[in-house]
Structures are given as structure tokens and as C-alpha cells.
Design an enzyme around this catalytic site. Structure first.
Site, PDB file in Angstrom:
ATOM      1  N   ASP A 170     -17.221   7.242  -1.537  1.00  0.00           N
ATOM      2  CA  ASP A 170     -15.933   7.122  -0.847  1.00  0.00           C
ATOM      3  C   ASP A 170     -15.608   8.501  -0.281  1.00  0.00           C
ATOM      4  OD1 ASP A 170     -13.389   6.380   0.027  1.00  0.00           O
ATOM      5  OD2 ASP A 170     -12.481   6.394  -1.984  1.00  0.00           O
ATOM      6  N   GLN A 188     -10.206  -3.976  -3.451  1.00  0.00           N
ATOM      7  CA  GLN A 188     -11.475  -3.414  -3.012  1.00  0.00           C
ATOM      8  C   GLN A 188     -12.558  -3.676  -4.054  1.00  0.00           C
ATOM      9  OE1 GLN A 188     -12.091  -1.582   0.013  1.00  0.00           O
ATOM     10  NE2 GLN A 188     -14.163  -2.042  -0.674  1.00  0.00           N
ATOM     11  N   CYS A 191     -16.317   1.866   0.506  1.00  0.00           N
ATOM     12  CA  CYS A 191     -15.135   1.031   0.797  1.00  0.00           C
ATOM     13  C   CYS A 191     -14.712   1.156   2.256  1.00  0.00           C
ATOM     14  CB  CYS A 191     -13.992   1.413  -0.130  1.00  0.00           C
ATOM     15  SG  CYS A 191     -13.542   3.155  -0.013  1.00  0.00           S
ATOM     16  N   ARG A 205     -13.459  -8.545   1.650  1.00  0.00           N
ATOM     17  CA  ARG A 205     -12.035  -8.290   1.402  1.00  0.00           C
ATOM     18  C   ARG A 205     -11.241  -9.527   1.807  1.00  0.00           C
ATOM     19  NH1 ARG A 205     -10.016  -3.110   1.431  1.00  0.00           N
ATOM     20  NH2 ARG A 205      -8.084  -4.171   0.872  1.00  0.00           N
ATOM     21  N   HIS A 245      -7.297   0.565  -6.510  1.00  0.00           N
ATOM     22  CA  HIS A 245      -7.532  -0.249  -5.311  1.00  0.00           C
ATOM     23  C   HIS A 245      -8.243  -1.529  -5.777  1.00  0.00           C
ATOM     24  CE1 HIS A 245      -7.820  -1.264  -1.221  1.00  0.00           C
ATOM     25  NE2 HIS A 245      -8.651  -0.366  -0.759  1.00  0.00           N
ATOM     26  N   ARG A 260       0.881  -1.177   0.000  1.00  0.00           N
ATOM     27  CA  ARG A 260       0.000   0.000   0.000  1.00  0.00           C
ATOM     28  C   ARG A 260       0.910   1.216   0.000  1.00  0.00           C
ATOM     29  NH1 ARG A 260      -5.268   1.586   3.497  1.00  0.00           N
ATOM     30  NH2 ARG A 260      -6.092   0.223   1.879  1.00  0.00           N
TER      31      ARG A 260
HETATM   32  N1   CP Z   1     -11.232  -0.046   2.369  1.00  0.00           N
HETATM   33  C1   CP Z   1      -9.966  -0.077   2.823  1.00  0.00           C
HETATM   34  O1   CP Z   1      -9.018  -0.328   2.070  1.00  0.00           O
HETATM   35  O2   CP Z   1      -9.828   0.157   4.155  1.00  0.00           O
HETATM   36  P1   CP Z   1      -8.451   0.409   4.936  1.00  0.00           P
HETATM   37  O3   CP Z   1      -7.888   1.705   4.425  1.00  0.00           O
HETATM   38  O4   CP Z   1      -8.818   0.470   6.377  1.00  0.00           O
HETATM   39  O5   CP Z   1      -7.518  -0.723   4.632  1.00  0.00           O
HETATM   40  N1  NVA Z   2      -9.877   6.756  -1.693  1.00  0.00           N
HETATM   41  C1  NVA Z   2      -9.514   6.351  -0.347  1.00  0.00           C
HETATM   42  C2  NVA Z   2      -9.743   4.895  -0.154  1.00  0.00           C
HETATM   43  C3  NVA Z   2      -9.447   4.382   1.234  1.00  0.00           C
HETATM   44  C4  NVA Z   2      -9.645   2.893   1.360  1.00  0.00           C
HETATM   45  C5  NVA Z   2      -8.054   6.711  -0.095  1.00  0.00           C
HETATM   46  O1  NVA Z   2      -7.218   6.494  -0.985  1.00  0.00           O
HETATM   47  O2  NVA Z   2      -7.758   7.210   0.992  1.00  0.00           O
END
Ligand code: CP
Ligand code: NVA
Length: 308
Positions: free
Chosen positions: A224, A132, A264, A292, A129, A102
Site C-alpha cells: 500500500d 477492502q 488496495c 469491492r 479499512h 470515510r
Molecule cells: N482502495 C480504496 O479504498 O480506494 P479509494 O481510496 O479510491 O476509495
Molecule cells: N492506507 C491508504 C489506503 C487508501 C485506500 C490511506 O489511508 O490513504
């Protein structure tokens, strides 16, 4: 799955997506069946941003398959800063059988995957993502019993989550309307790719600026955060711009009466979604979160089962 890595939905075919959903459902139905599927294998989890769901689901998921995980926090590796992406990849491939990353720039996961002999899974970049979107479409399939021909209205920022939903919808034959303020549209190249991919399935992938028009006939309304991780300094300014795009009961009433509400998470209650919607019967946000786990187990299993 023929792909060596899972960096974007576009790495896999429609058939591979359905195969992954089938494995995930099998795993969900009976956890014990796969308890030794990745016995003794290790997955490194590189996090350069915070997480609840991604960390928990990968960590628990690999353990449920008989493997181990190693959490590497934002302070530890500093990909490309403390050490080059190439060197980190060359070190980790000697010790673990897979890596989840990540991070911020999508190019980092592309470069890592180019250099590493082990599979790399994208756990969120600024661009996409994909895990997701896989969990989300599995959730829609479970709830609606089909995918093809449905309409998802994604209401909010044209961000990483929006891109992955567009790519997945294009592959699966699900129409995706990205309903966003002007200047917050999805990346132009991502849009072009999704529209191109959608030619094979007939899915309509479009941008709409009017919230009421955008959610018309939607089977799913998805939203989101208005300010993603890394955009914290813009959060206040974005609140004003995005306010007309809040998913509340009034907006939900313009979609189909049995429309699902999806997010998400993490959610900012009172901003992009109201309590009345996220806590309603139409909301499936915790099913998405649970899925997930199941879908990523299916992805890890397919990518890592043959890694020595
Ligand atoms: N939806 C998601 O990826 O959540 P986190 O940022 O908590 O991993
Ligand atoms: N768009 C958001 C998704 C978090 C799971 C971000 O990147 O912070």
C-alpha cells in the site's frame, strides 16, 4: 450477519465472513437476481477524504440493488466541526436507511454508530479499512480456491489496510506477516487483538523487519502507499525510509513462484511497487478493485435488508 454495523472486521465472525463471500459471488455471477433487494432504500456516503473505488463501488452497488445513494463531500458535513457527530447521525437516520463513512479518526465512526439507529459501514478510517480486506480475501479465495493455511506478506506501512488484513487473516486462518521498517509497525493494540483472535484458527500474525525474510513462502505479496491520506507532509521523508521495502521483481522472487501481487490502490508506481510487478501476470489489483463492488453489495444487503 448479526452485527448492526460494519466498522471493523472484528464485528463479524469467520462464518459470517464466508457467508458474505458466498453472497458476493452469487451477486457477481448474476446481477439481475438482486436488482430489487434494497428497492427504494437510500445510503448516504459521507466522504472526508478523496476516493475513486470506494465511492464508485458503493454508489453503483446500491443502485444495482435497487436503491439510491447520496454523496456528501468533504466540504459539506465536516463531521464534528460544522455540526456534532450526534446531530448528523440523528438527522440522517430520519432520511436514509444506511450510512457509509470515510473519515480520519476511527472514533468518529464508533460514535456515529452509537447514536444512529441505521447501519453504519466503515469506508476507511485512519485505523481500518474493513471493506477492502473483505474484497481482498474474496479475491484470494477466487484465485487460490482456498484460504486456510495461506500466507500473506504485507510489505510497507503498518497502517489501516495492514490492520484490516491482520484482523481478517486471524479470523480466516491465513498467516499475515507485516513486513515493515522499525517504528512503522501496526498499532500495538490491533496487533494484540489479531494475535488473540488468531488463537482460534492457528493463523500466525507477526511483524518482520527484513523484507526478504518476511516474504519467504508467501502466497500473496501485498503493499500500500507509504504515506496515507492525511500524512502527505511526511511523504518525502518516508520515501527514504521505505525504499528497501519496495515490491519489485527481486523481492517477488523470494516469495512462492505463483504468489499473487495485491494492492488496495491508489498505487504510486516507482515507489512502493514497480511497473514490472503491478503490470505482471501475478498482479490481481483490478480484481480486488472489482470485488469491492460485489462484497460491499453483500454487506449492504445483509445490514440494510430489514431496515424500514
Ligand atoms: N482502495 C480504496 O479504498 O480506494 P479509494 O481510496 O479510491 O476509495
Ligand atoms: N492506507 C491508504 C489506503 C487508501 C485506500 C490511506 O489511508 O490513504
Amino acid at each position: 450477519m448479526k452485527a448492526h454495523d460494519f466498522l471493523t472486521i472484528r464485528d463479524i465472525t469467520k462464518e459470517e465472513m464466508h457467508e458474505t463471500f458466498a453472497i458476493a459471488r452469487d451477486m457477481k455471477a448474476d446481477r439481475s437476481k438482486y436488482a430489487e433487494a434494497l428497492k427504494g432504500k437510500s445510503l448516504a456516503l459521507i466522504f472526508e477524504k478523496p476516493s475513486l473505488r470506494t465511492r464508485t463501488s458503493f454508489d453503483i452497488g446500491i443502485q444495482q440493488l435497487g436503491g439510491f445513494s447520496l454523496y456528501l463531500s468533504p466540504n459539506e458535513i465536516s463531521l464534528g466541526k460544522r455540526e456534532s457527530v450526534y446531530d448528523v447521525a440523528k438527522n440522517l437516520e430520519r432520511m436514509v436507511q444506511g450510512v457509509m463513512i470515510r473519515t480520519f479518526a476511527h472514533q468518529i465512526v464508533i460514535d456515529f454508530a452509537k447514536h444512529a439507529s441505521i447501519p453504519v459501514i466503515n469506508g476507511l478510517t485512519d485505523y481500518s479499512h474493513p471493506c477492502q480486506a473483505m474484497a481482498d480475501f474474496l479475491t484470494i479465495l477466487e484465485k487460490k480456491k482456498k484460504l486456510e493455511g495461506l500466507k500473506v506478506a504485507y510489505v510497507g506501512d503498518g497502517n489501516n489496510v495492514a490492520h484490516s488484513l491482520m484482523f481478517a487473516g486471524a479470523r480466516l486462518g491465513v498467516h499475515v506477516s507485516v513486513v515493515c521498517p522499525p517504528d512503522f509497525e501496526p498499532n500495538a493494540v490491533a496487533m494484540q487483538q489479531a494475535v488473540e483472535d488468531a488463537k482460534a484458527t492457528g493463523a500466525v500474525i507477526e511483524i518482520v523487519h527484513d523484507p526478504v525474510a518476511g516474504v519467504k513462502n508467501a502466497d500473496v505479496i501485498y503493499t500500500d502507499t507509504w504515506a496515507s491520506m492525511g500524512q502527505e507532509s511526511e511523504a518525502e521523508a518516508r520515501k527514504k525510509i521505505f525504499h528497501p521495502y519496495q515490491v519489485n521483481a527481486a523481492l517477488m522472487s523470494h516469495a512462492k513462484s505463483d504468489a499473487l501481487f495485491m494492492h488496495c490502490l491508489p498505487a504510486h508506481r516507482g515507489d512502493e511497487v514497480t511497473d514490472e510487478v503491478i503490470d505482471s501476470k501475478q498482479s490481481v489489483v483490478f480484481d480486488e478493485a472489482e470485488n469491492r463492488l460485489h462484497v460491499q453489495k453483500a454487506i449492504m444487503y445483509q445490514l440494510m435488508k430489514n431496515v424500514k
